[in-house]
Design an enzyme around this catalytic site. Structure first.
Site, PDB file in Angstrom:
ATOM      1  N   HIS A  86       0.376  -1.347  -0.355  1.00 49.72           N
ATOM      2  CA  HIS A  86      -0.067   0.006   0.064  1.00 49.72           C
ATOM      3  C   HIS A  86       0.483   1.809   0.121  1.00 49.72           C
ATOM      4  CE1 HIS A  86      -3.344  -2.427   1.100  1.00 49.72           C
ATOM      5  NE2 HIS A  86      -4.100  -1.512   0.990  1.00 49.72           N
ATOM      6  N   SER A  87       2.024   1.191   0.384  1.00 49.05           N
ATOM      7  CA  SER A  87       2.833   2.153   0.506  1.00 49.05           C
ATOM      8  C   SER A  87       3.725   2.305   0.148  1.00 49.05           C
ATOM      9  CB  SER A  87       2.900   3.129   2.338  1.00 49.05           C
ATOM     10  OG  SER A  87       4.487   3.148   2.002  1.00 49.05           O
TER      11      SER A  87
END
Lengths: 224, 208
Positions: free
Chosen positions: A10-11
């Protein structure tokens, strides 16, 4: 020829950082980050995942293993497989991202095939196999006791060197009872500087394996 | 008369309008049981869909839905991206290059969409997810398809999805971020079920 790895997070920072960490232990493995959304927010992007998978497929045809973080990263990775021309060349590992990636990278560096790389990642958080009963019934064919002389002791990089190097040999090896093929088990020994490691090996390459460990440990894994 | 590419384009445009209009509502629904980004994500995703459709106008309804799928998967970010992306992708596959979508094909496309959501998200009915809007919608669409009137199929699906979204209020969440809340998820409406109902309602408007 090695299996390629793709990290879906997600990052963007997590993906890039995990790759940075794993590359240290697997300099010859192509590890591609696919973190964050197209515009750099938190999330996952099909486009980024597809781009990484295509780059990996272009690099060689030994297959690709994907590691993911939270649930929707898994969904995005699975969605990407739906768009691929040859989804069978890509495997999804169900493993903790950082630990699994490092284990996968070490296995890929040692020349494991894509199923072996996936298995290495997924073995990370499995409880260690039952203590080595097999070894208790037959005496080791080779053994040795070696003192850890590097400052940091048995941390990730030495463990990776041991399990990575042994994966190319036909021998079952234990270090103080831990399966030397498992980086995680080696790290869980918590062996610090000064600890004497008792190595036992059996199988056709038993002597070679013990000599390999003698060399690694005796030269402090090439580190201070 | 069936549904053509113009219907699909109107559907997507009305969906984009609905996501913009209900953005705050979806954010509010998502706040107590999620990460309060659903409205923002869906609004951004459908705005991106509008841009893509304008850049490369598709010639069939199936092509329009496929472009939507890829765009949502890339732009939404949260779990809704791959879930809606898969739904639109499977629906697009079910429509193929059909120029004139009849009632049976439409019902089959809705079913393919729902099956894609289930396959991707592994949620079942009663888990307090968008599946609780989609499954009643698919069942209602299949039942209505016998009349061979696409508008009746669309209307039946939308009404069932709206009722399905309301039915998530008392449910205990068993999938997604909301499931971490356990009992505290009870009493809140699932935002994904609400956005699903909005999208299926937009499909009705597009056929008027």
């Amino acid at each position: 020829m090695t299996v390629n790895l793709v990290v879906v997070s997600h990052s963007e920072k997590i993906a890039d950082g995990a790759v940075e960490l794993a590359v240290q232990m697997a300099p010859d493995v192509l590890i591609l980050p696919a973190g964050g959304t197209d515009d750099g927010r938190i999330g996952t992007s099909l486009e980024r995942v597809m781009a990484a998978l295509e780059q990996a497929a272009d690099a060689n045809s030994d297959g690709t293993v994907i590691l993911t973080d939270l649930g929707s990263a898994v969904m995005t990775a699975e969605s990407a497989l739906e768009f691929l021309a040859d989804p069978s060349s890509v495997l999804l590992a169900d493993a903790p991202l950082v630990e699994g990636l490092v284990a996968a990278a070490v296995a890929a560096q040692a020349g494991a095939d894509s199923a072996g790389v996936k298995e290495a990642a997924e073995a990370v958080y499995r409880p260690p196999a039952a203590p080595q009963h097999a070894h208790q019934h037959r005496p080791p064919e080779a053994a040795g006791d070696f003192e850890l002389i590097n400052q940091a002791g048995m941390h990730a990089r030495p463990a990776a060197k041991i399990s990575g190097g042994l994966s190319g040999m036909d021998a079952e090896v234990t270090v103080n009872g831990a399966d030397a093929a498992s980086m995680t088990e080696l790290m869980m020994l918590g062996a610090g500087k000064g600890t004497v490691l008792h190595v036992e090996a059996s199988g056709p390459d038993a002597v070679k394996a013990v000599e390999y460990l003698r060399g690694l440990i005796g030269t402090s894994f090439g580190e201070p | 008369m069936g549904l053509d590419v113009n219907w699909a384009l109107r559907w997507l445009a009305l969906s984009a309008d609905a996501m913009a209009e209900h953005r705050e509502e979806l954010i509010e629904l998502d706040r107590p049981i999620g990460d309060s980004d659903h409205g923002e994500n869906m609004d951004r995703g459908f705005k991106a869909v509008m841009v893509k459709l304008a850049e490369a106008p598709p010639e069939t309804a199936g092509a329009a839905l496929k472009l939507t799928a890829m765009t949502l998967m890339s732009k939404v970010g949260g779990a809704a991206g791959p879930l809606y992306g898969t739904a639109f992708l499977r629906a697009a596959t079910a429509l193929g290059d059909t120029a004139d979508v009849d009632a049976a094909t439409l019902a089959a496309a809705f079913q393919a969409a729902r099956d894609g959501i289930v396959a991707r998200g592994k949620a079942e009915s009663g888990d307090k997810t968008m599946v609780d809007a989609w499954t009643p919608a698919v069942d209602a669409a299949a039942a209505a398809a016998g009349d061979s009137d696409v508008r009746k199929v669309l209307l039946a699906a939308a009404e069932a999805a709206e009722a399905g979204a309301v039915s998530t209020d008392p449910m205990l969440a068993r999938k997604g971020r909301a499931s971490y809340l356990g009992e505290r998820s009870i009493g809140h409406r699932d935002p994904g079920a609400v956005s699903s109902a909005l999208i299926l309602r937009a499909a009705v408007g597009a056929a008027e």
